[in-house]
Design a protein around this motif. Sequence first.
Motif, mmCIF file in Angstrom:
data_model
loop_
_atom_site.group_PDB
_atom_site.id
_atom_site.type_symbol
_atom_site.label_atom_id
_atom_site.label_comp_id
_atom_site.label_asym_id
_atom_site.label_seq_id
_atom_site.Cartn_x
_atom_site.Cartn_y
_atom_site.Cartn_z
ATOM 1 N N PHE A 245 49.801 82.798 59.250
ATOM 2 C CA PHE A 245 51.340 82.332 59.729
ATOM 3 C C PHE A 245 51.567 83.030 61.069
ATOM 4 C CE2 PHE A 245 51.616 86.282 57.378
ATOM 5 C CZ PHE A 245 52.544 87.035 58.317
ATOM 6 N N GLN A 246 50.461 84.371 61.474
ATOM 7 C CA GLN A 246 51.113 84.866 62.636
ATOM 8 C C GLN A 246 50.796 83.814 63.958
ATOM 9 O OE1 GLN A 246 50.237 89.148 62.933
ATOM 10 N NE2 GLN A 246 49.826 89.135 60.612
ATOM 11 N N ARG A 247 49.658 83.074 63.478
ATOM 12 C CA ARG A 247 49.434 81.986 64.876
ATOM 13 C C ARG A 247 50.531 81.154 65.280
ATOM 14 N NH1 ARG A 247 46.003 78.011 64.235
ATOM 15 N NH2 ARG A 247 46.032 78.025 62.022
ATOM 16 N N TYR A 248 51.531 81.170 64.467
ATOM 17 C CA TYR A 248 52.623 80.337 64.765
ATOM 18 C C TYR A 248 53.917 81.030 65.416
ATOM 19 C CZ TYR A 248 50.016 77.322 61.932
ATOM 20 O OH TYR A 248 48.967 76.574 61.403
ATOM 21 N N ALA A 249 53.701 82.280 65.842
ATOM 22 C CA ALA A 249 54.671 83.160 66.095
ATOM 23 C C ALA A 249 55.523 82.702 67.502
ATOM 24 C CB ALA A 249 54.096 84.540 66.461
#
Length: 795
Positions: A387-391
């Motif tokens: 999910f951190q890739r969508y920050a």
Amino acid sequence: MTMITDITSIDNAPLTGECLEKLDAYWRAANYLSVGQLYLCDNPLLEEPLKIEHLKKMQLGHWGTTPGQNFIYTHLNRIINRYDLNMLYISGPGHGGPAVAAGTYLEGTYSEVYPEVSQDRAGMKNLFKRFSFPGGVSSHASPQTPGSMHEGGELGYSLSHAFGAVLDNPDLIAACVVGDGEAETGPLATAWHSNKFLNPLTDGAVLPILHLNGYKISNPTVLARIPHIELEQLFHGYGYFPLFVEGSDPAIMHQAMAAALEQAVHFLKQIKYNAIEHPGQERPKWPMIILNSPKGWTGPKVVDGKQIEGTFRSHQIPLTVSESSPESHLQMLESWMKSYRPGELFDTNGCLKKEIAEIAPKGNRRMGANAHTNGGLLLRELILPDFQRYAFNVNCPGIMGEGDVHVTGRFLRDVTLLNPQNFRVFGPDETVSNKLEAIFETTSRQWNADININDEYLAPKGRVMEMLSEHQCEGWLEGYLLTGRHGLFNCYEAFIHIVDSMFNQHAKWLKMTREIPWRRKIASLNILLTSTVWRQDHNGFTHQDPGFIDHVINKKSEIVRVYLPPDSNSLLSVMAHCLGSKHYVNVMVAGKHPSPQWLSMDEAVVHCSRGIGVWDWASNDQDCDPDIVMACCGDVPTLETLAAVSILREHFPDLKIRVVNVVDLLKLERQSSHPHGLNDHDFDALFTVDKPVIFAFHGYPWLIHRLTYNRTNNNNIHVRGYKEEGTITTSFDMTVLNEMDRFHLVMDVIDRLPHLGSKGLYLKQNLMDKLVEHKQYINMNGEDMPEIKNWRWKA
């Protein structure tokens, strides 16, 4: 399933004499066991004359629907064996527990999960005694009953659960018994339309069996009192092909039911075959069965001069037998039970005779042993992208975002892509409105009705399920989860109340199954609420209600979780956590409109992991105790709190302010009351033991008081939140109407810090003038003042 090409090959030949006798014996055995559950605690085989001491002191349960359900269960066993079907059974009518318990006991699954309820005299006695008895099982098809994935204690959800169960289960048939009383509920009446969403190529089949027995508790049912042709036309109009089984003579009814099931199964096979061989054909008419049989069938005909069988009087306990009832009642009960000829059914040890037991399917083909009814057995972990890739890039607190839910939509898009057979998104026509449109980059809405040229995102195969019925969407999702899959329900915050009761029942199911060793955990029910109370500029008062979270926290603490992430990165962190969790109800409340962003992804992960914490970049009490604690929970309350802090810092630079943000609402509870709760030491460290706390909350203020009522500093906690004031107005004016805006928050601080003196008095008067200016401005311009719209956080 083995496919056929010619529906004319249906076997309508009557049952052979031997098969008919076995079916009838099996049905009689189920009826005998059902009556025994209602009445007996001893003498299960009636080996001695029936006495009052053999009976339960309290006779509780429902007979009316039971013999019809026993009849259905018996015939389903036959058809499963004949065609090697993968079938589960859903008991929709209220309190049909005796039938499901009897059916699963006769097939052996009940004894496998409860060895003390063995298939002999002692086990039969235990089966009878534990029904509707303290420490035993409920009078409906509760979680304690093997083969049950549907509670049944509240009417209306069976058909939605059935359709949810067969999504992405192409070889599964959900035989769903719908009571004619249940059919009068709103959710059930809507659920008939689920056949417009089923894809016969990739999904299984639902076989609805409408059980017309004529009565509810004390009234006739609507569908039982309309003309036959009208009933037939109704279900043809719904898109079904109804097959009628009507009467009361067992021999005739057995033949009719066997023929109807033969026809229904062959219809299902034909539909499956056509989907493979002739893709793109028009939507099929799915078969259904309408069983019209007497209420309380085979029970007492007349008691004390009043008709019982075939009337509402058979709904619950049709014959009262106690020390104070007439002696004839005891004799009638004994005669009733002996009418099933138990000596022909069970051997001297109380075991069902072998030749009769052959009616039941074997192994996992038994409906009580179908793995889909214990969905955790089939649960596969979701494949979740990082999910951190969508920050959202937050290089400084307060930068404007594009909408928290909008950002999370891209994450959900890829969750959907990575899990093409065990994750779906459900919602009442709001997926686009709720800013989750990115999902449609990789999938469509599943839809099997007509499609016009200007329609968008509709296809026979899709991962999004939408119908303008919160009941339907919730029911589909529950059926999907209960059979071992994952999903998300997105909804407008104000209208999630429509499923308050459905949520209740699912939470109770989760609570009960946690306590049953042979039940396996299922994926969490994840609910995303957006279009929230504070951002309903054009919808107004009707769309403003944040009270669902009040309702949620009434449930058992080991089941419910409530999250109010303040920005996009926090929502991403919370969403990933919730989707990966098991056996909870997770409620997430988030905004969909562009709003300030506060935390970088690394900061959001740490903050959400804690669930509550001090925002040091917004605070200035690092080297001393604070004068005031400014707490906030929710995206708009966080914005208004930080705007209030900026005003205070500008006018009172020496004032020591601590800003506390809450993501996990139940952190406010005591640790002894909720597993996420803070212990007293940690709570006091955050909120102090004697300083004023100004708390801006997303929902109704009293919820915070309720969660913190036994904390040391509770008397100093002053909460601002929604207080049922709303209209069509600007977003900032909504906070003003409910006195949760930045100006009221600052005035609260001034009122609680008398040492601010004259400077505080003059600022308060200035803020009151500012509120007047605000009202005049929006009435003139139809939007908020530039200083409100363009406000940004400055450290």
